[in-house]
Structures are given as structure tokens and as C-alpha cells.
Motif scaffolding. Structure first.
Motif, short mmCIF file in Angstrom:
data_model
loop_
_atom_site.label_atom_id
_atom_site.label_comp_id
_atom_site.label_asym_id
_atom_site.label_seq_id
_atom_site.Cartn_x
_atom_site.Cartn_y
_atom_site.Cartn_z
N GLY A 42 1.17 0.25 6.16
CA GLY A 42 0.86 -0.43 4.92
C GLY A 42 1.32 -1.87 4.87
N GLY A 43 1.65 -2.47 6.03
CA GLY A 43 2.08 -3.86 5.98
C GLY A 43 2.89 -4.32 7.18
N ILE A 44 2.91 -3.53 8.26
CA ILE A 44 3.64 -3.94 9.46
C ILE A 44 2.70 -4.79 10.32
N ALA A 45 1.74 -4.15 10.98
CA ALA A 45 0.69 -4.88 11.70
C ALA A 45 -0.53 -5.07 10.81
N ALA A 46 -0.78 -4.10 9.95
CA ALA A 46 -1.90 -4.19 9.01
C ALA A 46 -1.51 -5.07 7.82
N PRO A 47 -2.48 -5.79 7.24
CA PRO A 47 -2.13 -6.66 6.10
C PRO A 47 -1.85 -5.89 4.82
N GLY A 48 -2.55 -4.77 4.60
CA GLY A 48 -2.37 -4.05 3.34
C GLY A 48 -2.71 -4.94 2.16
N GLY A 49 -2.14 -4.64 0.99
CA GLY A 49 -2.42 -5.46 -0.17
C GLY A 49 -1.97 -4.80 -1.46
N ILE A 50 -2.30 -5.42 -2.57
CA ILE A 50 -1.83 -4.97 -3.88
C ILE A 50 -2.43 -3.62 -4.25
N GLU A 51 -3.74 -3.45 -4.04
CA GLU A 51 -4.36 -2.16 -4.39
C GLU A 51 -3.81 -1.04 -3.52
N ALA A 52 -3.56 -1.33 -2.25
CA ALA A 52 -2.95 -0.32 -1.39
C ALA A 52 -1.58 0.06 -1.93
N GLY A 53 -0.80 -0.93 -2.35
CA GLY A 53 0.52 -0.64 -2.90
C GLY A 53 0.45 0.17 -4.17
N SER A 181 6.13 -6.88 2.51
CA SER A 181 4.67 -6.80 2.39
C SER A 181 4.23 -6.78 0.93
N LEU A 182 2.95 -7.09 0.71
CA LEU A 182 2.39 -6.99 -0.64
C LEU A 182 2.43 -5.56 -1.15
N ALA A 183 2.03 -4.61 -0.32
CA ALA A 183 2.06 -3.20 -0.73
C ALA A 183 3.48 -2.77 -1.04
N GLY A 184 4.43 -3.24 -0.24
CA GLY A 184 5.83 -2.91 -0.49
C GLY A 184 6.32 -3.46 -1.81
N ALA A 185 5.97 -4.71 -2.13
CA ALA A 185 6.39 -5.31 -3.39
C ALA A 185 5.88 -4.50 -4.58
N VAL A 186 4.64 -4.00 -4.47
CA VAL A 186 4.07 -3.23 -5.57
C VAL A 186 4.73 -1.86 -5.69
N GLN A 187 4.80 -1.12 -4.58
CA GLN A 187 5.30 0.26 -4.70
C GLN A 187 6.79 0.31 -5.02
N ILE A 188 7.55 -0.71 -4.66
CA ILE A 188 8.97 -0.73 -5.00
C ILE A 188 9.14 -1.08 -6.49
N THR A 189 8.41 -2.07 -6.96
CA THR A 189 8.52 -2.45 -8.37
C THR A 189 8.01 -1.34 -9.29
N ALA A 190 7.08 -0.54 -8.79
CA ALA A 190 6.55 0.58 -9.57
C ALA A 190 7.59 1.68 -9.78
N PRO A 221 6.42 -11.96 -6.44
CA PRO A 221 5.84 -12.49 -5.21
C PRO A 221 6.61 -11.97 -4.01
N PRO A 222 5.93 -11.57 -2.94
CA PRO A 222 6.67 -11.13 -1.75
C PRO A 222 7.28 -12.32 -1.03
N SER A 223 8.06 -12.04 -0.02
CA SER A 223 8.66 -13.09 0.81
C SER A 223 8.75 -12.58 2.24
N PRO A 224 8.54 -13.44 3.22
CA PRO A 224 8.71 -13.01 4.61
C PRO A 224 10.16 -12.74 4.98
N ASP A 225 11.08 -13.23 4.15
CA ASP A 225 12.50 -12.99 4.38
C ASP A 225 12.91 -11.69 3.70
N PHE A 226 13.49 -10.77 4.46
CA PHE A 226 13.79 -9.44 3.92
C PHE A 226 14.72 -9.51 2.71
#
Length: 326
Positions: A42-53, A181-190, A221-226
Motif C-alpha cells: 500500500g505504499g512501499i514500491a506501489a504508490p497507493g493513495g488516499i482512496e486506498a488508505g 505513504s498517503l495510504a498510511g497517513a489516511v489509515q492511521i488518522t482514521a 500531509p504525508p512526509s518522506p521523513d518517518f
């Protein structure tokens, strides 16, 4: 499992199947481990996205919840919000969405560690929490897990999880969503409602008295920095999250719960989470566990109909974290 309670695994299965079937449209990648487990990137090699999240977040809720992204935030610079509802909030949030199962393999630099969310936790029942919930999901047709990680689990760990679930590895699905990742930002905030219910449990308020609940938080907003990404997802809840709970029991108990529940009731409140984490020497155990809660809470006592409100939204702190104007 009591016949009166739903199977989280059965409820989530069609959501998992749809996620895999729609992988290309959702910009996900699906593969198989050597032992046959399904791996959804959901966001490692694949881009994923908000709807995926968003859809992954509903899987986290064990098929008993809805996640929506809407306009109408109280923060002008961050106008979109993630809203969460569930038909059975305690079971959906604590029995499934909560990242309560610690998975690890190996030692040293190559060691693997992730916290598992999802309905598969109720199949494995490796946590004491399930004893308190009086719930186990023997009817689950598979083990469905969401991991906040940027690495695929090692095969030995997959086999151990399968054994704990009393399933074969081919019955497991691991959805991987990095924090950055974008999907990560969504599913964590959810997890805004889940975070509130976890603190309800930590405060000793009877979970059986929680009749219903809903919550929302701004989309960060996501960030490339963990560290930055982790801080923003936490701060979306700590400074921008709102939750309303509907509870049984005495009115005074509802009032006391409201007073203790917001993040501002913590001794560590007042700085962006990334700053707090750095000052704690990057040690979660040095941070007050009472910090992890929404910014503003409403607790409605069903016996009287009165609602008690506590906490406050913190646009200045949210802006510091999100790096935007108030």
C-alpha cells in the motif's frame, strides 16, 4: 464466540477481496509470499493513495465501520477531514483496528518488527484485551492484517502468524502501509475513534457502557521523513481530532470521563508529537500514555440526555506540525 456477535473476519472478507480485485485502480501491488500468503503493498514500491488508505481503514475496522473523507474542516489551511463511524465501536476499534499485536522476528539490524491491526487479531487472540472483550473469532475465514511498515514480513514470521491463527499461510492477507505513504497517513488518522476508546479502557471506564461513538480528524500531509510523518498523524488526532461517545451509566461518570479524556489532560500536552518523541529519547515508554487521545471530546450520558464537552482544538499546534498557516 457468542452467536449474537458478528465475525469480524467474515465482515471484512468482502472488503479484502475487493481491495485485491481493485488493486490496479487503487495503485496497489499484490503478490504472494513463498508460503502463499497474500501481500498487498500500500505504499512501499506501489504508490497507493488516499482512496486506498480509506478502504484499508475500513478493513482495519473489521467490516463494521465506515470511513469517509469530507470537506468542512475547522482548520482553513487543512480543509479536508477523515470521519469514522462504526456499528459496534468497541468491537470494531479495539477488537480489530487497534494495533495491539506485536510481531517480531530476528535480532540486531536485520530484525523485523511491526504492530498488527485488523480482524486477524481476533482470530489469533494473543492479547489479554480479548479476554476483557469476551470475544474470539473462530468463524473468520482467513487472517487479515494491516501492518504499518515499509518491509514485507519474513516467511518465518508469516508461518508463525498462520499457526497462531490456526490457518495455513495461504489464508493470510497482509496489507502493508508505511507511515510515510498517503495510504498510511489516511489509515492511521482514521484511528481517531479507536484512540479515544483505548484511553477510555485505560481510564478504567467500563467498555460495556460505551453504546456508540463517532470521530473525525483533519487529513494530514504525508512526509518522506518517518519521524515527521509519524508526528503529523499523531498530531492530527491530538490537536485536531473530535470524538463523541454515547454512554450508559451514571451522569457523574460521563462527566468525569469527558474531563479526563482529551489529549490536553496529559502532562506531556503542548508540543508537536515529533518534538515530544525526540525529548523522550525516542522512547515511547517515557511518554505519558494519557497523551494519546483526541483534542476535543463530547460524552453524552444516555440516562439523562446531557452532553459533557472537554478539551479544545489547537490550530497553532496543528500548524506547527503540518508546517502550514493557521
Amino acid at each position: 464466540m457468542s452467536e449474537a456477535r458478528p465475525s469480524l473476519g467474515q465482515a471484512a472478507q468482502p472488503l479484502v477481496a475487493a481491495l485485491v480485485a481493485d488493486a490496479a485502480a487503487l495503485r496497489l501491488e499484490v503478490g504472494r509470499s513463498a508460503t502463499g500468503a497474500t501481500i498487498v503493498d500500500g505504499g512501499i514500491a506501489a504508490p497507493g493513495g488516499i482512496e486506498a488508505g480509506r478502504r484499508i481503514a475500513e478493513i482495519c475496522l473489521g467490516g463494521l465501520g465506515r470511513v469517509e473523507i469530507t470537506a468542512g474542516s475547522p482548520f482553513p489551511a487543512w480543509p479536508f477531514r477523515i470521519g469514522v463511524t462504526a456499528s459496534d465501536p468497541v468491537l470494531a476499534c479495539l477488537g480489530s483496528q487497534y494495533a495491539g499485536w506485536s510481531l517480531s522476528h530476528g535480532e540486531g539490524e536485520g530484525a523485523y518488527f511491526a504492530m498488527a491491526s485488523g480482524p486477524g487479531r481476533a482470530r489469533a487472540v494473543k492479547e489479554e484485551l480479548f479476554g476483557e472483550l469476551a470475544y474470539a473469532d473462530e468463524a473468520a475465514p482467513g487472517g487479515f492484517f494491516v501492518l504499518e511498515t515499509d518491509r514485507v514480513p519474513p516467511e518465518a514470521l508469516i508461518e508463525r502468524v498462520a499457526a497462531d491463527c490456526r490457518l495455513s499461510p495461504s489464508d493470510l492477507v497482509f496489507v502493508l502501509t508505511p507511515t510515510t505513504s498517503l495510504a498510511g497517513a489516511v489509515q492511521i488518522t482514521a484511528r481517531v475513534l479507536e484512540v479515544a476508546l483505548h484511553k477510555v479502557h485505560a481510564l478504567g471506564f467500563p467498555l460495556r457502557h460505551v453504546r456508540d461513538g463517532l470521530g473525525s480528524a483533519p487529513l494530514p500531509p504525508p512526509s518522506p521523513d518517518f519521524l515527521t510523518a509519524m508526528g503529523r498523524t499523531n498530531d492530527a488526532i491530538l490537536f485536531g481530532g473530535e470524538v463523541q461517545l454515547f454512554v450508559d451509566g451514571p451522569e457523574d461518570a460521563a462527566r468525569e470521563l469527558a474531563e479526563k479524556l482529551p489529549s490536553s489532560a496529559s502532562r506531556d500536552y503542548g508540543k508537536p508529537f515529533a518534538t515530544i518523541f525526540k525529548e523522550a529519547g525516542f522512547d515511547f515508554y517515557r511518554i505519558d500514555p494519557m497523551l494519546f487521545s483526541p483534542a476535543k471530546v463530547l460524552v453524552t450520558a444516555l440516562a439523562s440526555g446531557r452532553t459533557f464537552t472537554a478539551g479544545m482544538l489547537a490550530p497553532d499546534l496543528l500548524a506547527q506540525s503540518f508546517d502550514g498557516a493557521v
